[in-house]
Design a protein around this motif. Structure first.
Motif, PDB file in Angstrom:
ATOM      1  N   THR A 145       5.366  -2.291  11.863  1.00  0.00           N
ATOM      2  CA  THR A 145       3.790  -1.890  12.063  1.00  0.00           C
ATOM      3  C   THR A 145       3.391  -1.388  10.728  1.00  0.00           C
ATOM      4  O   THR A 145       2.227  -1.717  10.338  1.00  0.00           O
ATOM      5  N   MET A 146       4.220  -0.451  10.124  1.00  0.00           N
ATOM      6  CA  MET A 146       3.454   0.321   8.949  1.00  0.00           C
ATOM      7  C   MET A 146       3.503  -0.828   7.934  1.00  0.00           C
ATOM      8  O   MET A 146       2.250  -0.786   7.183  1.00  0.00           O
ATOM      9  N   LEU A 147       4.301  -1.919   7.595  1.00  0.00           N
ATOM     10  CA  LEU A 147       4.159  -2.991   6.570  1.00  0.00           C
ATOM     11  C   LEU A 147       2.788  -3.542   6.906  1.00  0.00           C
ATOM     12  O   LEU A 147       2.260  -3.959   5.933  1.00  0.00           O
ATOM     13  N   ALA A 148       2.499  -4.074   8.165  1.00  0.00           N
ATOM     14  CA  ALA A 148       1.433  -4.757   8.620  1.00  0.00           C
ATOM     15  C   ALA A 148       0.183  -3.595   8.073  1.00  0.00           C
ATOM     16  O   ALA A 148      -0.811  -4.362   7.442  1.00  0.00           O
ATOM     17  N   THR A 149       0.398  -2.482   8.325  1.00  0.00           N
ATOM     18  CA  THR A 149      -0.828  -1.660   8.014  1.00  0.00           C
ATOM     19  C   THR A 149      -1.057  -1.672   6.363  1.00  0.00           C
ATOM     20  O   THR A 149      -2.234  -1.594   5.962  1.00  0.00           O
ATOM     21  N   ILE A 150      -0.022  -1.356   5.606  1.00  0.00           N
ATOM     22  CA  ILE A 150      -0.020  -1.525   4.070  1.00  0.00           C
ATOM     23  C   ILE A 150      -0.751  -2.783   3.760  1.00  0.00           C
ATOM     24  O   ILE A 150      -1.531  -2.643   2.815  1.00  0.00           O
ATOM     25  N   LYS A 151      -0.160  -3.775   4.355  1.00  0.00           N
ATOM     26  CA  LYS A 151      -0.793  -5.228   3.901  1.00  0.00           C
ATOM     27  C   LYS A 151      -2.426  -5.102   3.879  1.00  0.00           C
ATOM     28  O   LYS A 151      -3.163  -5.734   3.232  1.00  0.00           O
ATOM     29  N   THR A 152      -2.899  -4.706   5.267  1.00  0.00           N
ATOM     30  CA  THR A 152      -4.281  -4.654   5.499  1.00  0.00           C
ATOM     31  C   THR A 152      -4.886  -3.893   4.458  1.00  0.00           C
ATOM     32  O   THR A 152      -6.113  -4.206   3.968  1.00  0.00           O
ATOM     33  N   SER A 153      -4.375  -2.740   4.460  1.00  0.00           N
ATOM     34  CA  SER A 153      -4.870  -1.704   3.191  1.00  0.00           C
ATOM     35  C   SER A 153      -5.134  -2.081   1.817  1.00  0.00           C
ATOM     36  O   SER A 153      -6.083  -1.965   1.184  1.00  0.00           O
ATOM     37  N   PHE A 154      -3.801  -2.886   1.537  1.00  0.00           N
ATOM     38  CA  PHE A 154      -4.124  -3.394   0.210  1.00  0.00           C
ATOM     39  C   PHE A 154      -5.026  -4.630  -0.009  1.00  0.00           C
ATOM     40  O   PHE A 154      -5.698  -4.336  -1.041  1.00  0.00           O
ATOM     41  N   LYS A 155      -5.222  -5.429   0.987  1.00  0.00           N
ATOM     42  CA  LYS A 155      -6.244  -6.381   0.921  1.00  0.00           C
ATOM     43  C   LYS A 155      -7.653  -5.901   1.211  1.00  0.00           C
ATOM     44  O   LYS A 155      -8.730  -6.587   0.840  1.00  0.00           O
ATOM     45  N   ALA A 156      -7.719  -4.555   1.428  1.00  0.00           N
ATOM     46  CA  ALA A 156      -9.130  -4.158   1.840  1.00  0.00           C
ATOM     47  C   ALA A 156     -10.082  -4.022   0.891  1.00  0.00           C
ATOM     48  O   ALA A 156     -11.225  -4.488   1.079  1.00  0.00           O
ATOM     49  N   ASN A 157      -9.626  -3.798  -0.240  1.00  0.00           N
ATOM     50  CA  ASN A 157     -10.476  -3.857  -1.606  1.00  0.00           C
ATOM     51  C   ASN A 157     -10.572  -5.255  -2.181  1.00  0.00           C
ATOM     52  O   ASN A 157      -9.450  -5.717  -2.848  1.00  0.00           O
ATOM     53  N   LYS A 158     -11.534  -5.847  -2.072  1.00  0.00           N
ATOM     54  CA  LYS A 158     -11.233  -7.338  -2.528  1.00  0.00           C
ATOM     55  C   LYS A 158     -11.496  -7.358  -4.054  1.00  0.00           C
ATOM     56  O   LYS A 158     -10.814  -8.466  -4.702  1.00  0.00           O
ATOM     57  N   GLU A 159     -11.986  -6.506  -4.642  1.00  0.00           N
ATOM     58  CA  GLU A 159     -12.189  -6.558  -6.133  1.00  0.00           C
ATOM     59  C   GLU A 159     -10.863  -6.068  -6.789  1.00  0.00           C
ATOM     60  O   GLU A 159     -10.480  -6.580  -7.799  1.00  0.00           O
ATOM     61  N   LEU A 160     -10.118  -4.867  -6.219  1.00  0.00           N
ATOM     62  CA  LEU A 160      -9.120  -4.603  -6.883  1.00  0.00           C
ATOM     63  C   LEU A 160      -8.020  -4.299  -5.561  1.00  0.00           C
ATOM     64  O   LEU A 160      -7.912  -3.203  -5.270  1.00  0.00           O
ATOM     65  N   PRO A 161      -7.437  -5.155  -5.181  1.00  0.00           N
ATOM     66  CA  PRO A 161      -6.408  -4.981  -4.120  1.00  0.00           C
ATOM     67  C   PRO A 161      -5.486  -3.898  -4.372  1.00  0.00           C
ATOM     68  O   PRO A 161      -4.730  -4.131  -5.407  1.00  0.00           O
ATOM     69  N   SER A 162      -5.236  -3.079  -3.754  1.00  0.00           N
ATOM     70  CA  SER A 162      -4.142  -1.862  -4.259  1.00  0.00           C
ATOM     71  C   SER A 162      -3.873  -0.778  -3.128  1.00  0.00           C
ATOM     72  O   SER A 162      -4.738  -0.778  -2.201  1.00  0.00           O
TER      73      SER A 162
END
Lengths: 209, 189
Positions: free
Chosen positions: B12-29
């Motif tokens: 579950t957390m890994l899925a949340t991290i992936k979503t959060s990572f991709k949230a910033n389109k210009e600088l995924p982080s």
């Protein structure tokens, strides 16, 4: 504005042809690349007046990977008469002649950049070469004095295979001195960090050609 | 074994991290706090303090010190668990970690003649007792001149994707750092 007479600004010492010859020889043989530091450059009362005038200019904080300092816009648009006149002196044909006599470098009168810079505690400018099309001579007219304990020297790098190697010269700003160097692919330099509660103030820019 | 914060390793957390990572389109982080256990962090700090850092000074690019991790520590940290975790977020496998040490006068500038290619930065921060006013922050800048400064955070894992046109630099470390040092581990992919 009428063309200012540069002999009313620059100390008469620098108009002596023998002095100019001596300076030119010195300039051309300096290491790691041609530079000079001319002390007591302007009439002393003008230097003081310029410092006071500069205090009225708007400085903006500039920060990037390469630098952190306060800077004015180019003085081409300044409302201050004295600063505008100083810019006109630097941009005049007479000044270009003086620079030619001292450096042997031909610059185009009127084609200069000129702004104010102020480095405060922890400000710096990291190594670079200043190379940009048209820049012939980089100059700094200092309106403050920095001692080794204050930091803020202009540091010049030796080079090998057109790459900077190490700092071999540190030039400390001195009030009313005019420092300049030839812009070359190897004119690597930096302004080392100011490490005291002191302002390192200059009017600086480039002569183009 | 380096004990990772297992809270990050659940599905579950890994899925949340992936979503959060991709949230910033210009600088995924993403910057994950308390990434390893407190004990593991303290042990790691002890190991790092024993490293012999070698000064690097490439005038137009960087000035800092670097050390390679001992094989044992390398194996413990770059474990299958960590490699798999990072791979699931970035699609890349990390190979090894190097330690970078910053101190007064350290920096990394953007060298226009040698720009970084797009890629990922995986950085584990060991900056205890560091004040960001000393400098030393990692800053990302995109083609339009937009800056993103990453605050130092002890025991955090930073994952950043540098897309085309994005470069990073390390802010000059000023004299207020005095004798203090900032250390982080950076991964080679």
């Amino acid at each position: 504005m009428t063309n200012p007479r540069i002999d009313e600004w620059v100390d008469s010492y620098y108009f002596d042809s023998n002095v100019q010859k001596k300076l030119r020889k010195e300039f051309e043989t300096q290491k790691p690349f041609p530079y000079l530091q001319l002390k007591n450059f302007l009439q002393p009362e003008i230097a003081v007046a310029l410092l006071n005038a500069l205090a009225e200019e708007e400085f903006t904080e500039k920060e990037s990977d390469l630098f952190k300092l306060m800077q004015t816009s180019d003085f081409v648009s300044t409302q201050n008469e004295l600063i505008a006149e100083f810019r006109a002196v630097l941009a005049s044909k007479e000044f270009a002649k003086l620079m030619y006599a001292i450096t042997g470098i031909t610059t185009k009168a009127g084609e200069i950049d000129c702004n104010g810079s102020m480095y405060q505690d922890s400000d710096f400018l990291l190594p670079h070469d200043d190379q940009l099309e048209g820049r012939k001579i980089a100059y700094m007219y200092y309106l403050s004095t920095m001692k080794p304990k204050d930091g803020g020297p202009l540091a010049l790098f030796s080079s090998q295979n057109k790459k900077p190697v190490k700092v071999v010269k540190q030039l400390y700003p001195e009030f009313n001195s005019f420092t300049f160097f030839k812009v070359l692919p190897i004119s690597f330099h930096e302004v080392q960090e100011v490490v005291a509660q002191k302002q390192r103030i200059s009017i600086n820019g480039w002569f183009h050609g | 074994m380096v004990e990772f914060n297992q809270g990050y390793f659940t599905k579950t957390m890994l899925a949340t991290i992936k979503t959060s990572f991709k949230a910033n389109k210009e600088l995924p982080s993403v910057q994950l706090q308390s990434f390893i256990s407190k004990n593991a962090y303290n042990s790691l700090q002890k190991e790092i303090s024993k490293l012999k850092f070698k000064n690097e000074y490439v005038v137009l690019h960087h000035r800092y010190a670097r050390a390679e991790l001992p094989v044992k520590l390398q194996k413990e940290f770059v474990s299958k668990e960590l490699v798999s975790f990072i791979s699931s977020i970035t699609g890349k496998k990390i190979k090894k970690l190097s330690a970078i040490q910053l101190q007064s006068t350290s920096y990394q500038i953007i060298d226009d003649r040698n720009l970084e290619k797009p890629g990922f930065d995986i950085i584990f921060d060991l900056s205890s007792d560091w004040d960001d006013s000393f400098g030393g922050s990692i800053v990302y800048v995109d083609g339009s001149g937009e800056y993103t400064k990453i605050p130092s955070q002890a025991n955090s894992l930073l994952i950043v994707e540098r897309k085309k046109g994005v470069q990073k630099f390390i802010q000059y470390v000023n004299h207020h750092a005095q004798k203090k040092k900032r250390v982080f581990l950076i991964a080679t992919i």
